[in-house]
Design a protein around this motif. Structure first.
Motif, mmCIF file in Angstrom:
data_model
loop_
_atom_site.group_PDB
_atom_site.id
_atom_site.type_symbol
_atom_site.label_atom_id
_atom_site.label_comp_id
_atom_site.label_asym_id
_atom_site.label_seq_id
_atom_site.Cartn_x
_atom_site.Cartn_y
_atom_site.Cartn_z
ATOM 1 N N PRO A 179 0.834 -1.215 0.000
ATOM 2 C CA PRO A 179 0.000 0.000 0.000
ATOM 3 C C PRO A 179 0.866 1.263 0.000
ATOM 4 C CG PRO A 179 -0.755 -1.579 1.654
ATOM 5 C CD PRO A 179 0.568 -2.075 1.171
ATOM 6 N N ASP A 180 0.332 2.325 -0.548
ATOM 7 C CA ASP A 180 1.064 3.588 -0.583
ATOM 8 C C ASP A 180 1.190 4.169 0.826
ATOM 9 O OD1 ASP A 180 -1.246 5.852 -0.281
ATOM 10 O OD2 ASP A 180 -1.980 4.122 -1.397
ATOM 11 N N LEU A 181 2.023 5.188 0.974
ATOM 12 C CA LEU A 181 2.319 5.757 2.292
ATOM 13 C C LEU A 181 1.075 6.320 2.963
ATOM 14 C CD1 LEU A 181 4.195 6.669 4.526
ATOM 15 C CD2 LEU A 181 4.746 8.697 3.169
ATOM 16 N N VAL A 182 0.288 7.117 2.243
ATOM 17 C CA VAL A 182 -0.901 7.727 2.842
ATOM 18 C C VAL A 182 -1.851 6.661 3.363
ATOM 19 C CG1 VAL A 182 -2.959 9.097 2.366
ATOM 20 C CG2 VAL A 182 -0.737 9.858 1.508
ATOM 21 N N SER A 183 -2.043 5.596 2.601
ATOM 22 C CA SER A 183 -2.934 4.510 3.032
ATOM 23 C C SER A 183 -2.425 3.858 4.304
ATOM 24 C CB SER A 183 -3.068 3.466 1.922
ATOM 25 O OG SER A 183 -3.674 4.015 0.776
ATOM 26 N N GLN A 184 -1.106 3.677 4.394
ATOM 27 C CA GLN A 184 -0.533 3.052 5.585
ATOM 28 C C GLN A 184 -0.641 3.961 6.808
ATOM 29 O OE1 GLN A 184 3.096 0.727 5.318
ATOM 30 N NE2 GLN A 184 3.072 0.842 3.082
ATOM 31 N N LEU A 185 -0.475 5.252 6.595
ATOM 32 C CA LEU A 185 -0.544 6.186 7.721
ATOM 33 C C LEU A 185 -1.961 6.333 8.266
ATOM 34 C CD1 LEU A 185 1.853 8.998 6.444
ATOM 35 C CD2 LEU A 185 2.291 7.393 8.314
ATOM 36 N N LYS A 186 -2.936 6.031 7.430
ATOM 37 C CA LYS A 186 -4.336 6.128 7.870
ATOM 38 C C LYS A 186 -4.745 4.960 8.757
ATOM 39 C CE LYS A 186 -6.128 8.876 4.002
ATOM 40 N NZ LYS A 186 -7.018 8.885 2.804
ATOM 41 N N VAL A 187 -3.952 3.881 8.729
ATOM 42 C CA VAL A 187 -4.273 2.689 9.527
ATOM 43 C C VAL A 187 -3.131 2.441 10.506
ATOM 44 C CG1 VAL A 187 -4.818 0.243 9.479
ATOM 45 C CG2 VAL A 187 -5.555 1.714 7.584
ATOM 46 N N ARG A 188 -3.426 2.556 11.803
ATOM 47 C CA ARG A 188 -2.390 2.356 12.816
ATOM 48 C C ARG A 188 -2.927 1.453 13.920
ATOM 49 N NH1 ARG A 188 -2.026 7.162 14.621
ATOM 50 N NH2 ARG A 188 -0.714 7.885 12.912
ATOM 51 N N PRO A 189 -2.192 0.414 14.301
ATOM 52 C CA PRO A 189 -2.658 -0.463 15.381
ATOM 53 C C PRO A 189 -2.649 0.265 16.720
ATOM 54 C CG PRO A 189 -0.399 -0.997 14.771
ATOM 55 C CD PRO A 189 -0.886 -0.019 13.755
ATOM 56 N N PRO A 190 -3.557 -0.078 17.614
ATOM 57 C CA PRO A 190 -3.578 0.570 18.937
ATOM 58 C C PRO A 190 -2.365 0.153 19.761
ATOM 59 C CG PRO A 190 -5.117 -1.261 18.867
ATOM 60 C CD PRO A 190 -4.629 -1.080 17.472
ATOM 61 N N CYS A 191 -1.960 1.010 20.663
ATOM 62 C CA CYS A 191 -0.808 0.724 21.541
ATOM 63 C C CYS A 191 -1.267 -0.001 22.793
ATOM 64 C CB CYS A 191 -0.106 2.035 21.899
ATOM 65 S SG CYS A 191 1.312 1.784 23.010
ATOM 66 N N SER A 192 -0.733 -1.186 23.014
ATOM 67 C CA SER A 192 -1.079 -1.949 24.220
ATOM 68 C C SER A 192 -0.013 -1.833 25.293
ATOM 69 C CB SER A 192 -1.305 -3.428 23.848
ATOM 70 O OG SER A 192 -0.141 -3.971 23.258
ATOM 71 N N VAL A 193 1.140 -1.236 24.938
ATOM 72 C CA VAL A 193 2.224 -1.059 25.923
ATOM 73 C C VAL A 193 2.659 0.412 25.891
ATOM 74 C CG1 VAL A 193 4.455 -1.881 26.742
ATOM 75 C CG2 VAL A 193 2.997 -3.408 25.400
ATOM 76 N N PRO A 194 1.894 1.288 26.530
ATOM 77 C CA PRO A 194 2.241 2.703 26.505
ATOM 78 C C PRO A 194 3.573 2.969 27.206
ATOM 79 C CG PRO A 194 0.481 2.294 28.067
ATOM 80 C CD PRO A 194 0.661 1.018 27.286
ATOM 81 N N ARG A 195 4.307 3.909 26.696
ATOM 82 C CA ARG A 195 5.603 4.269 27.278
ATOM 83 C C ARG A 195 5.373 5.021 28.581
ATOM 84 N NH1 ARG A 195 9.709 5.997 22.904
ATOM 85 N NH2 ARG A 195 9.376 3.751 22.589
ATOM 86 N N VAL A 196 6.227 4.757 29.548
ATOM 87 C CA VAL A 196 6.124 5.394 30.836
ATOM 88 C C VAL A 196 6.241 6.913 30.676
ATOM 89 C CG1 VAL A 196 7.182 5.661 33.132
ATOM 90 C CG2 VAL A 196 7.116 3.417 32.018
ATOM 91 N N GLY A 197 5.308 7.621 31.321
ATOM 92 C CA GLY A 197 5.320 9.079 31.192
ATOM 93 C C GLY A 197 4.348 9.583 30.150
ATOM 94 N N HIS A 198 3.738 8.647 29.377
ATOM 95 C CA HIS A 198 2.743 9.016 28.379
ATOM 96 C C HIS A 198 1.402 8.398 28.762
ATOM 97 C CE1 HIS A 198 6.366 9.873 26.061
ATOM 98 N NE2 HIS A 198 5.609 10.617 25.286
ATOM 99 N N ALA A 199 0.367 9.174 28.609
ATOM 100 C CA ALA A 199 -0.974 8.651 28.892
ATOM 101 C C ALA A 199 -1.387 7.686 27.815
ATOM 102 C CB ALA A 199 -1.978 9.816 28.979
ATOM 103 N N ARG A 200 -2.131 6.703 28.179
ATOM 104 C CA ARG A 200 -2.603 5.693 27.204
ATOM 105 C C ARG A 200 -3.702 6.233 26.346
ATOM 106 N NH1 ARG A 200 -3.949 -0.625 28.437
ATOM 107 N NH2 ARG A 200 -4.347 -1.234 26.275
#
Length: 200
Positions: A179-200
């Motif tokens: 898929p082209d770049l724009v199509s890939q950027l429109k689909v992102r998996p959710p984060c199940s392991v948030p980085r410490v210091g960042h809200a989920r």
């Protein structure tokens, strides 16, 4: 009397038709003289436009390739967006920045895992711009990697760009078999392991 009037009407009719014929001849002659000039001017404009289009893409890749090969710089495409924002459409720049922010707040891979401007995880020594085509307002340039002085047989990716208000900028990147770049950027998996210091 009647014959004189008929003769006069015929003479007037002939003069009118002669004038129309002369005008038609003059129009044809002027068209034949002007058209080559107009065609030459249009051809020159198209050639100049393609020349500046190529210069834009080549300038970007000549600048970006060394940046991508710099091992001290992680995710060089994010840095390119910050340093050369004007080289990208506002929407594309925003999507890349959002992808970067999502990845920065997550301890697992949720963003791009390859260089979107090179379609590679291992940048080449340099890159060459191949054929450039146009469809409407949009241009597409084939991008080839060059290793040890040899250019790849097929383009690694195709950059899509356009010119608006005197400024050239990229709007998308297309990859063979993906898929082209724009199509890939429109689909992102959710984060199940948030980085410490960042809200989920």
């Amino acid at each position: 009397m009647v014959n004189c009037r008929v003769h006069g009407e015929r003479s007037l009719w002939k003069r009118q038709h002669l004038m129309k014929a002369y005008k038609l001849i003059l129009y044809c002659i002027s068209t034949l003289l002007v058209m080559p000039c107009l065609m030459a001017e249009q051809k020159g404009h198209i050639q100049n436009e393609h020349k500046t289009a190529r210069e834009f893409v080549e300038s970007f890749y000549n600048w970006y390739a060394p940046l991508a090969r710099n091992e001290k710089i992680r995710r060089s495409w994010e840095k390119a967006i910050r340093l050369r924002t004007s080289a990208f459409s506002p929407s594309l720049a925003q999507m890349v920045e959002e992808d970067a922010a999502a990845q920065a707040s997550c301890d697992e891979l949720v963003g791009l895992d390859f260089d979107p401007f090179l379609y590679s995880q291992d940048p080449a020594e340099r890159y060459e711009v191949g054929q450039i085509t146009r469809s409407g307002d949009y241009f597409r340039a084939e991008i080839y990697r060059v290793e040890h002085g040899k250019r790849s047989d097929k383009p690694d990716l195709t950059a899509e760009f356009l010119q608006k208000e005197g400024r050239w900028f990229f709007v998308n990147f297309y990859y063979p078999g993906a898929p082209d770049l724009v199509s890939q950027l429109k689909v992102r998996p959710p984060c199940s392991v948030p980085r410490v210091g960042h809200a989920r």
